[in-house]
Design an enzyme around this catalytic site. Structure first.
Site, PDB file in Angstrom:
ATOM      1  N   LYS A 163       0.846  -1.187   0.000  1.00  0.00           N
ATOM      2  CA  LYS A 163       0.000   0.000   0.000  1.00  0.00           C
ATOM      3  C   LYS A 163       0.889   1.247   0.000  1.00  0.00           C
ATOM      4  CE  LYS A 163      -4.052  -2.059   0.452  1.00  0.00           C
ATOM      5  NZ  LYS A 163      -5.192  -1.886  -0.476  1.00  0.00           N
ATOM      6  N   ASP A 188      -0.294  -0.579  -4.524  1.00  0.00           N
ATOM      7  CA  ASP A 188      -1.726  -0.258  -4.515  1.00  0.00           C
ATOM      8  C   ASP A 188      -1.907   1.116  -3.882  1.00  0.00           C
ATOM      9  OD1 ASP A 188      -4.454  -0.179  -4.463  1.00  0.00           O
ATOM     10  OD2 ASP A 188      -4.712  -1.855  -3.079  1.00  0.00           O
ATOM     11  N   GLU A 213      -1.813  -0.120  -8.843  1.00  0.00           N
ATOM     12  CA  GLU A 213      -3.246  -0.344  -8.767  1.00  0.00           C
ATOM     13  C   GLU A 213      -3.982   0.931  -8.349  1.00  0.00           C
ATOM     14  OE1 GLU A 213      -6.314  -3.469  -6.532  1.00  0.00           O
ATOM     15  OE2 GLU A 213      -4.156  -3.586  -6.176  1.00  0.00           O
ATOM     16  N   ASP A 238      -9.096  -1.171 -10.093  1.00  0.00           N
ATOM     17  CA  ASP A 238      -9.762  -1.907  -9.012  1.00  0.00           C
ATOM     18  C   ASP A 238     -11.100  -1.250  -8.723  1.00  0.00           C
ATOM     19  OD1 ASP A 238     -10.599  -3.104  -6.655  1.00  0.00           O
ATOM     20  OD2 ASP A 238      -8.896  -2.484  -5.462  1.00  0.00           O
ATOM     21  N   LYS A 262     -12.752  -8.267  -8.144  1.00  0.00           N
ATOM     22  CA  LYS A 262     -13.249  -8.632  -6.818  1.00  0.00           C
ATOM     23  C   LYS A 262     -14.719  -8.989  -6.962  1.00  0.00           C
ATOM     24  CE  LYS A 262     -10.019  -5.850  -4.111  1.00  0.00           C
ATOM     25  NZ  LYS A 262      -9.821  -4.565  -3.400  1.00  0.00           N
TER      26      LYS A 262
END
Length: 368
Positions: A163, A188, A213, A238, A262
């Site tokens: 992250k 991300d 991401e 995402d 997802k």
């Protein structure tokens, strides 16, 4: 499908390690476990996984429970569902609320697979006996991130997701690359940047990232297309891919080179498989994203990852990464970076009802 009852249980558990992004720190995780029971006593299990606050999407545990209880469940019971494919028609008057729909669709497809005596992944063309696992490192403390990577490397994880935010991205990635120059690393951003940061984002190209991401707005598709033309690192979308239409639009204008699917974010099995098929037809790699799930949702994700287009290791870490004790048995185990795809009917795992009841803080049952 001869549905006799539908029940919901809100569960809650502490995470073993806090999950930190620039938007939120998650220490406790709630979820809604959905059970759909037929007249023969077979049970299909689903897991709705919004967070307790609306930091990732607009849905929350409370709003999701409301939509399920007051709209989705009554429609299913009143319409006497014949096949899981009929769900889209039954709830066409309910806009968005993807995580509520996903949890219910999971449960209905699991029940149907058990009625047919087949593993759920094979209903959608799943072909793998093992799927590759990646892991998320969600801490702003660089030394902790490096330590976690070292630990997860021992378990053979194939891919590491960090992250990042503009506050610490260069320092974080620089130190990680010094310590681990050869790992498959992705970053991300959870929408931490704007298009004005393009020159700064270009500096991330030096770290050989597999992808970055969702660097820009959580609902953006257009500006990502401009950014992708300016950087070498592949962009993975995402949050802004919440439907098949979003995925099709993103590919048409070149907003990304990779898509994270997802199931919870896009509304369940049907939409996830359609996005997968679109990307497979267009040669766009996809991977299964995670939502800090309990075992039921994780089991559905493993089944999804068995489809041919999922060529990038997904967020499919061992149950023990987050939980002292999961709600499925056997628990998910990563061995040499791989997770075995089960062969039993339905999701392929049993639900540990005692563990489930221990974590339950509220429950209701609904019948015809």
């Amino acid at each position: 499908m001869k549905i006799q009852s539908i029940s919901m249980q809100i569960i809650c558990s502490d995470l073993k390690i806090p999950f930190q992004t620039h938007l939120e720190t998650v220490k406790k995780r709630e979820a809604i476990v959905i059970k759909v029971t037929d007249t023969d006593g077979l049970i299909g299990y689903g897991e709705a996984v919004p967070f307790s606050s609306p930091w990732y999407t607009e849905e929350t545990i409370k709003s999701c429970y409301h939509i399920l209880k007051d709209f989705i469940i009554p429609k299913i019971l009143q319409n006497r569902l014949q096949h899981p494919k009929d769900l889209a028609e039954i709830w066409k008057g309910i806009r968005r609320n993807a995580m509520a729909k996903s949890g219910m669709e999971q449960a209905v497809w699991d029940l149907y697979a058990k009625q047919q005596g087949i593993y759920i992944g094979k209903l959608f063309g799943g072909e793998r006996s093992k799927v590759a696992a990646g892991v998320v490192i969600a801490t702003p403390v660089i030394s902790d991130a490096i330590r976690q990577i070292e630990e997860y490397k021992k378990d053979g994880y194939k891919r590491f997701k960090i992250k990042i935010s503009p506050r610490h991205d260069l320092e974080m990635l620089d130190e990680i690359r010094k310590a681990h120059p050869d790992i498959a690393l992705l970053a991300d951003a959870n929408s931490a940047y704007s298009l004005h940061d393009a020159d700064h984002i270009k500096r991330l190209d030096q770290y050989g990232l597999a992808m970055i991401e969702q660097p820009l707005g959580h609902d953006d598709i257009v500006e990502h297309s401009f950014l992708q033309k300016q950087i070498k690192t592949p962009i993975c979308l995402d949050e802004s891919i919440s439907s098949f239409h979003d995925a099709k639009s993103a590919l048409l204008i070149g907003s990304c080179q990779i898509i994270n699917i997802k199931m919870a974010r896009v509304g369940g099995w049907k939409e996830a498989v359609e996005i997968h098929d679109l990307c497979l037809e267009n040669g766009v790699p996809v991977w299964v994203g995670g939502m800090i799930e309990f075992g039921i949702s994780r089991a559905h994700n493993i089944a999804l990852a068995s489809l041919a287009g999922f060529t990038i290791p997904g967020d499919l870490s061992s149950s023990s990464k987050y939980w002292e004790q999961d709600i499925i048995e056997p628990e998910v185990i990563v061995s040499d970076g791989l997770v075995d795809v089960p062969e039993r009917s339905g999701i392929g795992f049993s639900v540990h009802e005692k563990n489930l009841d221990k974590l339950t803080i509220y429950s209701e049952i609904f019948t015809l």
